[in-house]
Design a protein around this motif. Structure first.
Motif, short mmCIF file in Angstrom:
data_model
loop_
_atom_site.label_atom_id
_atom_site.label_comp_id
_atom_site.label_asym_id
_atom_site.label_seq_id
_atom_site.Cartn_x
_atom_site.Cartn_y
_atom_site.Cartn_z
N GLY A 14 8.16 11.94 -0.85
CA GLY A 14 7.16 11.96 0.07
C GLY A 14 6.42 10.49 0.28
N MET A 15 6.52 9.73 -0.65
CA MET A 15 6.00 8.29 -0.84
C MET A 15 6.31 7.66 0.08
SD MET A 15 4.77 6.33 -4.49
CE MET A 15 6.56 6.06 -4.61
N ARG A 16 5.41 6.84 0.78
CA ARG A 16 5.75 5.92 1.89
C ARG A 16 5.09 4.42 1.51
NH1 ARG A 16 8.53 9.47 2.81
NH2 ARG A 16 8.87 11.03 4.31
N LEU A 17 5.97 3.55 1.46
CA LEU A 17 5.63 2.28 1.35
C LEU A 17 6.68 1.19 1.86
CD1 LEU A 17 6.05 1.03 -2.40
CD2 LEU A 17 7.35 3.01 -1.21
N ASN A 18 6.34 -0.02 2.18
CA ASN A 18 7.19 -1.07 2.73
C ASN A 18 8.26 -1.47 1.82
OD1 ASN A 18 8.18 -2.55 4.63
ND2 ASN A 18 6.96 -4.57 4.07
N GLY A 19 9.02 -0.63 1.23
CA GLY A 19 10.19 -0.78 0.36
C GLY A 19 11.20 0.29 0.03
N ALA A 20 11.84 0.25 -0.83
CA ALA A 20 12.95 1.12 -1.01
C ALA A 20 12.83 1.41 -2.65
CB ALA A 20 14.47 0.75 -1.01
N LEU A 21 12.78 2.95 -2.87
CA LEU A 21 12.78 3.37 -4.23
C LEU A 21 14.22 3.49 -4.91
CD1 LEU A 21 10.29 6.13 -4.01
CD2 LEU A 21 9.66 3.64 -4.41
N GLU A 22 14.27 2.96 -6.13
CA GLU A 22 15.64 3.17 -6.86
C GLU A 22 15.48 3.67 -8.21
OE1 GLU A 22 18.01 -0.39 -6.65
OE2 GLU A 22 18.10 -0.38 -4.49
N PRO B 198 0.75 -1.46 -0.07
CA PRO B 198 0.10 -0.05 -0.05
C PRO B 198 0.56 1.30 -0.21
CG PRO B 198 -0.66 -1.52 1.58
CD PRO B 198 0.56 -2.09 1.08
N ILE B 199 0.30 2.33 -0.87
CA ILE B 199 1.28 3.70 -0.92
C ILE B 199 0.42 4.68 -0.16
CG2 ILE B 199 2.04 5.20 -2.38
CD1 ILE B 199 2.09 2.99 -4.60
N HIS B 200 1.20 5.53 0.68
CA HIS B 200 0.84 6.49 1.26
C HIS B 200 1.69 7.73 1.18
CE1 HIS B 200 -1.96 4.11 3.63
NE2 HIS B 200 -1.06 3.03 3.73
#
Length: 288
Positions: free
Chosen positions: A133-141, A76-78
């Motif tokens: 500002g995006m929050r999710l259970n992961g890392a952005l690359e 889920p994205i917050h």
């Protein structure tokens, strides 16, 4: 674990609506920039500030409309509110710097290059700060080359849009410029999203913040009302519709003295003394 990313979960709906929002904001902002070039210096800052706010708001709204269609399978994205609203401020300020440069220095040469570059960087900065500002259970690359390409797209298209706005022509010319501006924002956004990959963390982690719908829905009312009012202003303002000041039509009318017209810089030209008055030795009614 590599996350499955889908940027078009609603098909073409979100890209088309996002592009429309970018074009609407660009149409108003670039038209205000053109309008600023037709008025005196005392009114120019207000028109340029209005244009900056319009373009910045259009960019911001376009981004989050597009993000409504962005999903990551199983995550889920917050969104973090302070960072999200900071991205709106950055967009307005940086776009404003570029527009003020073109508004005061003209849409050519070094001024156009500088203004277009800063405006394009404002578009890119808004995008990547909004993504931060995006929050999710992961890392952005991100892929560095694709990110660089997205920034170049934004700068080139923004420069072209400002050049078109600076030509001080009719409404259709500015409509074309707004389509280019919308292309700059949308092209930059989806190129930047193509550079993104998500690596999910094992288990479920905290993802505090608001969802895209919860964050965007209240904000849509303001921009849409703003654009509606601006549209009314455009329809009833001859300078905004025709792209040239009313006094330009007077220059071609018989019987209108040249000293009653105004120059394109917003200043009245120096009055020419009339024959038979104001000169030493000339005959005046009093000397007759």
């Amino acid at each position: 674990m590599q996350g499955t990313v889908d940027g078009f979960s609603y098909g073409l709906v979100t890209p088309l609506v996002a592009y429309l929002m970018a074009c609407l904001g660009g149409a108003l902002g670039l038209r205000c920039t053109t309008r600023a070039m037709l008025v005196s210096n005392s009114w120019r800052p207000g028109w340029l500030a209005l244009g900056s706010a319009a373009i910045g708001s259009g960019i911001w709204t376009m981004h989050f409309v597009a993000m409504m269609g962005f999903t990551v399978a199983g995550a889920p994205i917050h969104y973090d509110k302070p960072t999200t609203f900071a991205s709106l401020g950055v967009a307005i300020v940086m776009v404003g710097v570029g527009i003020f440069i073109v508004g005061y220095r003209g849409a050519r040469g070094t001024a156009l290059f500088t203004g277009g570059t800063i405006t394009g960087l404002g578009v890119a900065s808004m995008h990547y700060l909004g993504m931060a500002g995006m929050r999710l259970n992961g890392a952005l690359e991100y892929n560095t080359f694709t990110v660089a390409a997205s920034v170049v797209i934004a700068m080139v298209a923004a420069t072209a849009a400002l050049w078109a706005a600076g030509q001080v022509r009719g409404l259709m010319w500015s409509v074309g410029a707004s389509l280019v501006m919308g292309l700059a924002v949308s092209g930059m956004h989806y190129t930047g999203m193509a550079a993104l990959s998500v690596h999910l963390h094992n288990g479920s982690g905290p993802t505090g913040g608001d969802s895209a719908a919860e964050l965007l829905a209240p904000m849509l009312v303001g921009p849409l009302a703003f654009l509606l009012i601006a549209g009314v202003v455009v329809m009833f303002d001859p300078l905004m519709v025709m792209g040239k000041p009313e006094w330009s039509t007077l220059e071609n009318k018989p019987g209108v003295p040249a000293h009653e017209t105004v120059s394109h810089s917003g200043r009245r030209p120096a009055l020419r003394p009339r024959r038979g008055t104001g000169h030493r030795g000339s005959r005046t009614p009093q000397n007759r």
